[in-house]
Design a protein around this motif. Sequence first.
Motif, PDB file in Angstrom:
ATOM      1  N   GLY A 118      -3.448   9.405  -5.299  1.00  0.00           N
ATOM      2  CA  GLY A 118      -4.591   8.535  -5.537  1.00  0.00           C
ATOM      3  C   GLY A 118      -5.541   9.150  -6.528  1.00  0.00           C
ATOM      4  N   GLN A 119      -6.011   8.329  -7.458  1.00  0.00           N
ATOM      5  CA  GLN A 119      -6.989   8.777  -8.458  1.00  0.00           C
ATOM      6  C   GLN A 119      -8.261   7.973  -8.299  1.00  0.00           C
ATOM      7  OE1 GLN A 119      -5.647   8.547 -12.525  1.00  0.00           O
ATOM      8  NE2 GLN A 119      -7.583   9.284 -13.336  1.00  0.00           N
ATOM      9  N   SER A 120      -9.401   8.654  -8.264  1.00  0.00           N
ATOM     10  CA  SER A 120     -10.706   8.031  -8.136  1.00  0.00           C
ATOM     11  C   SER A 120     -10.741   7.152  -6.883  1.00  0.00           C
ATOM     12  CB  SER A 120     -11.066   7.274  -9.408  1.00  0.00           C
ATOM     13  OG  SER A 120     -12.425   6.903  -9.389  1.00  0.00           O
ATOM     14  N   ILE A 121     -10.986   5.845  -7.015  1.00  0.00           N
ATOM     15  CA  ILE A 121     -11.049   4.979  -5.839  1.00  0.00           C
ATOM     16  C   ILE A 121      -9.696   4.898  -5.135  1.00  0.00           C
ATOM     17  CG2 ILE A 121     -10.574   2.767  -6.950  1.00  0.00           C
ATOM     18  CD1 ILE A 121     -12.889   1.647  -5.129  1.00  0.00           C
ATOM     19  N   GLY A 122      -8.625   5.078  -5.876  1.00  0.00           N
ATOM     20  CA  GLY A 122      -7.291   5.106  -5.273  1.00  0.00           C
ATOM     21  C   GLY A 122      -7.118   6.271  -4.323  1.00  0.00           C
ATOM     22  N   GLY A 123      -7.935   7.300  -4.482  1.00  0.00           N
ATOM     23  CA  GLY A 123      -7.905   8.423  -3.558  1.00  0.00           C
ATOM     24  C   GLY A 123      -8.302   7.990  -2.156  1.00  0.00           C
ATOM     25  N   GLY A 124      -9.241   7.067  -2.071  1.00  0.00           N
ATOM     26  CA  GLY A 124      -9.649   6.545  -0.763  1.00  0.00           C
ATOM     27  C   GLY A 124      -8.515   5.822  -0.071  1.00  0.00           C
ATOM     28  N   VAL A 125      -7.754   5.067  -0.837  1.00  0.00           N
ATOM     29  CA  VAL A 125      -6.609   4.344  -0.289  1.00  0.00           C
ATOM     30  C   VAL A 125      -5.519   5.331   0.124  1.00  0.00           C
ATOM     31  CG1 VAL A 125      -4.851   2.600  -0.764  1.00  0.00           C
ATOM     32  CG2 VAL A 125      -7.170   2.306  -1.667  1.00  0.00           C
ATOM     33  N   ALA A 126      -5.252   6.317  -0.713  1.00  0.00           N
ATOM     34  CA  ALA A 126      -4.215   7.309  -0.400  1.00  0.00           C
ATOM     35  C   ALA A 126      -4.566   8.108   0.854  1.00  0.00           C
ATOM     36  CB  ALA A 126      -4.004   8.239  -1.597  1.00  0.00           C
ATOM     37  N   VAL A 127      -5.822   8.484   1.011  1.00  0.00           N
ATOM     38  CA  VAL A 127      -6.258   9.213   2.206  1.00  0.00           C
ATOM     39  C   VAL A 127      -6.031   8.348   3.445  1.00  0.00           C
ATOM     40  CG1 VAL A 127      -8.306  10.079   3.435  1.00  0.00           C
ATOM     41  CG2 VAL A 127      -7.895  10.756   1.068  1.00  0.00           C
ATOM     42  N   GLU A 128      -6.403   7.089   3.375  1.00  0.00           N
ATOM     43  CA  GLU A 128      -6.213   6.189   4.516  1.00  0.00           C
ATOM     44  C   GLU A 128      -4.735   6.014   4.849  1.00  0.00           C
ATOM     45  OE1 GLU A 128      -7.007   3.815   7.734  1.00  0.00           O
ATOM     46  OE2 GLU A 128      -8.446   5.025   6.606  1.00  0.00           O
ATOM     47  N   MET A 129      -3.884   5.919   3.829  1.00  0.00           N
ATOM     48  CA  MET A 129      -2.448   5.768   4.085  1.00  0.00           C
ATOM     49  C   MET A 129      -1.880   7.026   4.735  1.00  0.00           C
ATOM     50  SD  MET A 129      -1.773   2.672   3.373  1.00  0.00           S
ATOM     51  CE  MET A 129      -3.469   2.291   3.859  1.00  0.00           C
ATOM     52  N   ALA A 130      -2.389   8.189   4.345  1.00  0.00           N
ATOM     53  CA  ALA A 130      -1.959   9.436   4.991  1.00  0.00           C
ATOM     54  C   ALA A 130      -2.368   9.428   6.465  1.00  0.00           C
ATOM     55  CB  ALA A 130      -2.558  10.644   4.272  1.00  0.00           C
ATOM     56  N   LEU A 131      -3.558   8.918   6.754  1.00  0.00           N
ATOM     57  CA  LEU A 131      -4.009   8.832   8.139  1.00  0.00           C
ATOM     58  C   LEU A 131      -3.189   7.832   8.943  1.00  0.00           C
ATOM     59  CD1 LEU A 131      -7.884   8.994   7.714  1.00  0.00           C
ATOM     60  CD2 LEU A 131      -6.373  10.756   8.619  1.00  0.00           C
ATOM     61  N   ARG A 132      -2.587   6.873   8.268  1.00  0.00           N
ATOM     62  CA  ARG A 132      -1.740   5.879   8.936  1.00  0.00           C
ATOM     63  C   ARG A 132      -0.279   6.333   8.981  1.00  0.00           C
ATOM     64  NH1 ARG A 132      -4.125  -0.041   7.018  1.00  0.00           N
ATOM     65  NH2 ARG A 132      -6.318   0.488   7.393  1.00  0.00           N
ATOM     66  N   SER A 133      -0.061   7.613   8.731  1.00  0.00           N
ATOM     67  CA  SER A 133       1.257   8.262   8.856  1.00  0.00           C
ATOM     68  C   SER A 133       2.255   7.897   7.763  1.00  0.00           C
ATOM     69  CB  SER A 133       1.871   7.982  10.237  1.00  0.00           C
ATOM     70  OG  SER A 133       1.026   8.478  11.240  1.00  0.00           O
ATOM     71  N   PHE A 134       1.776   7.534   6.597  1.00  0.00           N
ATOM     72  CA  PHE A 134       2.657   7.349   5.445  1.00  0.00           C
ATOM     73  C   PHE A 134       2.614   8.623   4.621  1.00  0.00           C
ATOM     74  CE2 PHE A 134       1.534   2.919   6.384  1.00  0.00           C
ATOM     75  CZ  PHE A 134       2.794   2.340   6.401  1.00  0.00           C
ATOM     76  N   GLY A 135       3.724   8.956   4.005  1.00  0.00           N
ATOM     77  CA  GLY A 135       3.788  10.098   3.101  1.00  0.00           C
ATOM     78  C   GLY A 135       3.899  11.431   3.818  1.00  0.00           C
ATOM     79  N   THR A 136       4.473  12.382   3.094  1.00  0.00           N
ATOM     80  CA  THR A 136       4.612  13.736   3.626  1.00  0.00           C
ATOM     81  C   THR A 136       3.704  14.726   2.904  1.00  0.00           C
ATOM     82  OG1 THR A 136       6.456  14.144   2.116  1.00  0.00           O
ATOM     83  CG2 THR A 136       7.003  13.377   4.339  1.00  0.00           C
ATOM     84  N   LYS A 137       3.148  14.277   1.792  1.00  0.00           N
ATOM     85  CA  LYS A 137       2.213  15.084   1.009  1.00  0.00           C
ATOM     86  C   LYS A 137       1.207  14.133   0.377  1.00  0.00           C
ATOM     87  CE  LYS A 137       5.607  18.662  -0.059  1.00  0.00           C
ATOM     88  NZ  LYS A 137       6.701  18.114   0.718  1.00  0.00           N
ATOM     89  N   LEU A 138       0.065  14.682  -0.040  1.00  0.00           N
ATOM     90  CA  LEU A 138      -1.003  13.874  -0.626  1.00  0.00           C
ATOM     91  C   LEU A 138      -1.562  14.600  -1.843  1.00  0.00           C
ATOM     92  CD1 LEU A 138      -3.093  11.519  -0.484  1.00  0.00           C
ATOM     93  CD2 LEU A 138      -4.376  12.921   1.149  1.00  0.00           C
TER      94      LEU A 138
END
Length: 110
Positions: free
Chosen positions: A29-49
């Motif tokens: 995630g870049q800039s505002i996309g970072g907020g989305v990426a952080v939330e997706m990590a909290l929802r158990s998507f992805g193995t790295k951020l």
Amino acid sequence: MYLAAEQLLQHLQSPAGLGVDPSKVILFGQSIGGGVAVEMALRSFGTKLILLSPFLSVQAMAKSAFPVIRPGLWLVSWLVKDKFDNEAKAGRVPVPTLVIHGTEDGIVPF
């Protein structure tokens, strides 16, 4: 934004979709996309951020971008549905995280 990202990741990983192995998914995630990426990590998507120029929250960005309206920023919190409060969520991110940010960024404060 969260719903769209979650649906995309579900399709990416679903055998009926693209069938990508969930262990191969790295969130970015870049800039505002970072907020989305952080939330997706909290929802158990992805193995790295990976976060490129993330901000702390929408409110922190508003304070930085519009210092004149600081006294009225309580209203921004009330009006904004998605606060993208990365700072509050950071300690709960369950995956290894790389944060890249420059001190000379003219938009997102370091």
